[in-house]
Design a protein around this motif. Sequence first.
Motif, PDB file in Angstrom:
ATOM      1  N   PHE A 102     -29.077  -7.654 -20.693  1.00  0.00           N
ATOM      2  CA  PHE A 102     -27.697  -7.665 -21.162  1.00  0.00           C
ATOM      3  C   PHE A 102     -26.744  -7.056 -20.122  1.00  0.00           C
ATOM      4  O   PHE A 102     -25.688  -7.613 -19.838  1.00  0.00           O
ATOM      5  N   VAL A 103     -27.110  -5.922 -19.558  1.00  0.00           N
ATOM      6  CA  VAL A 103     -26.174  -5.188 -18.701  1.00  0.00           C
ATOM      7  C   VAL A 103     -26.119  -5.734 -17.281  1.00  0.00           C
ATOM      8  O   VAL A 103     -25.069  -5.794 -16.661  1.00  0.00           O
ATOM      9  N   LYS A 104     -27.302  -6.172 -16.771  1.00  0.00           N
ATOM     10  CA  LYS A 104     -27.369  -6.585 -15.367  1.00  0.00           C
ATOM     11  C   LYS A 104     -26.338  -7.662 -15.012  1.00  0.00           C
ATOM     12  O   LYS A 104     -25.665  -7.533 -13.990  1.00  0.00           O
ATOM     13  N   PRO A 105     -26.191  -8.733 -15.818  1.00  0.00           N
ATOM     14  CA  PRO A 105     -25.201  -9.740 -15.436  1.00  0.00           C
ATOM     15  C   PRO A 105     -23.794  -9.161 -15.304  1.00  0.00           C
ATOM     16  O   PRO A 105     -23.080  -9.476 -14.345  1.00  0.00           O
ATOM     17  N   LEU A 106     -23.416  -8.275 -16.227  1.00  0.00           N
ATOM     18  CA  LEU A 106     -22.082  -7.672 -16.161  1.00  0.00           C
ATOM     19  C   LEU A 106     -21.965  -6.811 -14.916  1.00  0.00           C
ATOM     20  O   LEU A 106     -20.962  -6.838 -14.202  1.00  0.00           O
ATOM     21  N   PHE A 107     -23.029  -6.055 -14.677  1.00  0.00           N
ATOM     22  CA  PHE A 107     -23.043  -5.172 -13.523  1.00  0.00           C
ATOM     23  C   PHE A 107     -22.912  -5.987 -12.232  1.00  0.00           C
ATOM     24  O   PHE A 107     -22.115  -5.675 -11.365  1.00  0.00           O
ATOM     25  N   ALA A 122     -32.320   3.280 -18.286  1.00  0.00           N
ATOM     26  CA  ALA A 122     -32.500   2.411 -19.458  1.00  0.00           C
ATOM     27  C   ALA A 122     -32.618   0.956 -19.029  1.00  0.00           C
ATOM     28  O   ALA A 122     -33.434   0.193 -19.558  1.00  0.00           O
ATOM     29  N   MET A 123     -31.813   0.558 -18.019  1.00  0.00           N
ATOM     30  CA  MET A 123     -31.882  -0.830 -17.561  1.00  0.00           C
ATOM     31  C   MET A 123     -33.249  -1.136 -16.973  1.00  0.00           C
ATOM     32  O   MET A 123     -33.812  -2.202 -17.174  1.00  0.00           O
ATOM     33  N   ALA A 124     -33.778  -0.183 -16.221  1.00  0.00           N
ATOM     34  CA  ALA A 124     -35.055  -0.436 -15.560  1.00  0.00           C
ATOM     35  C   ALA A 124     -36.214  -0.392 -16.553  1.00  0.00           C
ATOM     36  O   ALA A 124     -37.232  -1.034 -16.355  1.00  0.00           O
ATOM     37  N   TRP A 125     -36.059   0.355 -17.641  1.00  0.00           N
ATOM     38  CA  TRP A 125     -37.199   0.572 -18.533  1.00  0.00           C
ATOM     39  C   TRP A 125     -37.202  -0.389 -19.706  1.00  0.00           C
ATOM     40  O   TRP A 125     -38.257  -0.795 -20.165  1.00  0.00           O
ATOM     41  N   TYR A 126     -36.014  -0.730 -20.200  1.00  0.00           N
ATOM     42  CA  TYR A 126     -35.955  -1.616 -21.365  1.00  0.00           C
ATOM     43  C   TYR A 126     -35.443  -2.992 -20.960  1.00  0.00           C
ATOM     44  O   TYR A 126     -34.302  -3.122 -20.522  1.00  0.00           O
ATOM     45  N   LYS A 127     -36.301  -3.986 -21.114  1.00  0.00           N
ATOM     46  CA  LYS A 127     -35.983  -5.342 -20.677  1.00  0.00           C
ATOM     47  C   LYS A 127     -34.672  -5.843 -21.271  1.00  0.00           C
ATOM     48  O   LYS A 127     -33.843  -6.418 -20.595  1.00  0.00           O
ATOM     49  N   LYS A 128     -34.485  -5.599 -22.563  1.00  0.00           N
ATOM     50  CA  LYS A 128     -33.294  -6.107 -23.245  1.00  0.00           C
ATOM     51  C   LYS A 128     -32.021  -5.530 -22.645  1.00  0.00           C
ATOM     52  O   LYS A 128     -31.046  -6.240 -22.422  1.00  0.00           O
TER      53      LYS A 128
END
Lengths: 261, 268, 247
Positions: free
Chosen positions: A99-104, A89-95
């Motif tokens: 949102f998740v990448k910074p937390l990750f 989902a992270m790779a496919w949906y920009k939003k």
Amino acid sequence: MKRKKYLWLSIVSVLCVLVLWELVTDVLRLMPSYMLPSPLEVCKAFAYKVSGGVNPDGASLWTHIATSLKIALGGYLAGVVIGVPLGIAMAWYKKVDLFVKPLFDLLRPIPPLAWIPLMILWFGIGYGAKVVIIFISSMIACVVNSYAGIKQTRQVHIWVAKTFAATNLQILFRVALPTARPMILTGLKTSLGSAWMALVAAELLASTSGLGYMIQMARQMGRADIIVVGMIVIGLIGAALSSLLDLLTSRIGGKKTKRRG
Amino acid sequence: MQRIGKTVWKRLKANRQTLLWIVISFATLLIAWQVASMLSQGRVQIPAPLEVFEAFFRSMTVPIGKNTILEHAGISLWRVLLGFVVASVIGMAIGILMGVSPKAHAVINPLFEFVRPIPPIAWIPLSILWFGLGSSNKIFIIFLASFTYVTINSYEGARNVDPKLIGAARMLGASRRRVFTHVIFPSSVPYIFAGLQIALSVSWAAEVAAEIIYSQNGVGWIITMGMNNGNITQIMVGMIAIGVIGYLLSTLMRVVEGRLCRWNRQET
Amino acid sequence: MDRPVKVKVDHLVKKFDELLVLDDISFSVKQGEFLCIVGPTGCGKTTFLNSLTGLYDITGGSITIDGEPVDLKKHRVAYIFQEYSTMPWLTVEQNVQFALNLKREKAEKAKKQAEKYMELVGLTEFRDYYPDQLSASMLQRVVIARAFATEPELLLMDEPYGQLDTELRYRLENELLNLWRQSGTTVIFITHNIEEAVYLGERILVLSNKPTTIKKEIANRLPMPRDIAAPEFIELRNQVTELIKWW
């Protein structure tokens, strides 16, 4: 096949180490057996433990293995079931990515094992804390690999599907996921390794049964032979799980994984 | 000129979106954390974020146990450095040796394969029996953790040197030693670096694990102490320190790699 | 020659940021026509096709098919890209069926269509092969079968044979002409190879460079199959070459 030529060297090398080990311990007594047990002692302890002996740690080897496997597989499955879709989902949906990448990225530099004390305080030393730790460890590799796999999708493949009027979901399932499959499988394998390691660490720290507990107990009682038995079993099970996964995924992949050659 | 200005502006606008989302996601985390801490009670205690950050900065001057957090970090890093450097040197030597000589590979590889499936952390009890409770048992664990990666990658690097390059160098009259120092070693460097990079982050994780399981100081000790005293704030302070150091170490490796292997940049 | 207009491009403008790539392009393609577009390398030919299919947003003007704005859901368009675009994880047969499956054709029909077009391009015996076991020309055949299997009303081709050697190219070009004649589809074929354009096209649009505009439109009434050694062919080829002269 050139390697086959030196097979005898490999055999000699392993035998040499075994003989050396026996010499240092039983024969020359250079190392006391509470520090380094001889190969024979290890074999004896192994036989004792495998045949159901409960000393010195209070349970048979099989009980420990069962406990460890149950926790490890539980946490691992949870990590896979959540990690793989999250990475996709992270790779496919920009939003989702934004949102998740910074937390990750914020949490990733903390090694999963560092969560153990916190989880033990929150969930106690039973199953809960360990399952959560293993979940965290295995999820990370799943997310990272699925993400990277989807990102490998070639633009031209997406365009082909698009011009044939594919919907976004169709492109994801028929183009991006097949592209990502090898990476996702790598992720499954890597995370199995980290799950197993996290389990051992968690059991060393706080637990009342399991392989990690067994070697920790053995240390406290100065039983190096049991420690070595435990380490061998941990290694064997880790290797067995990994080959089992290979077998399973090659079934799913069929000849399609072979073609990449 | 005007066009360049416009593109810069566009970049900025695109980055502004990313920036905005970073703010949004961090804010969500902090709010969730704050709310959780207000709701938490009984055994599941969650200190408020501010409390944790305050404690973190306080611990730079006020010691936890015998040392400030910076000293703990220094102790941990020193162990990692020792274990990592020793493992790197030995791992590179053994890996390259295996890559260059099939005989050496036949001798060393089976031993290596026997030991490899055992997670380094499972060595901790034995390591404590052998080296006692001080720093050396942790250095041994770090050594084990990073040794594997450096060795495998050096081996792959040395084995995958383009035989044409070696042939060309030999034909130009280079001695075996020069072939090694001028061809085999440089072209293995990217592989070796990839190995070093993983090894360093694994070392850090192993150090933390070893300290958590048994130690008298270091950042891992901080969180174990926190666990033993039921002090969650202290645990979180320790985790922040661990995360920051982990991040710095991986950034450091990336920068060094960027410098050393610039010729080998394949993808971004 | 009174076929109805299939595609109409009207004052098309495309900018990337401030960079003007396509500048006021207008032309139309008739139903069932084979149109070739030639121009120097890097002149925005690909940008044009990508705009036409909506892969890129256009900056100004309009593109219509049968008088309506392009809608890939409604208009059956197929696009053959310059890069190899077979899916490496599918067999030849699955690749040929790929678009039909996307369009949710019944399995039976998809199979029949795939069968037919694999036969037409001579891939039947390679149906179970994976793309990395095939040569470059076979890969392009797979892509062509995949496109024709959808029975497109409009087929766009972007230098599909650019990477093949001359002999294979002729063979594939003849195959393409056959398929085109049988299906009656409209084709827009982009190339930088002048000989190829003169060999294939019923009409040739010559583009100029940076920004791209239409330099000239040439009708090509030479009867098919064309003989590349015939004086009329050479004359026409020279005429186009004169127009381009990018060297």
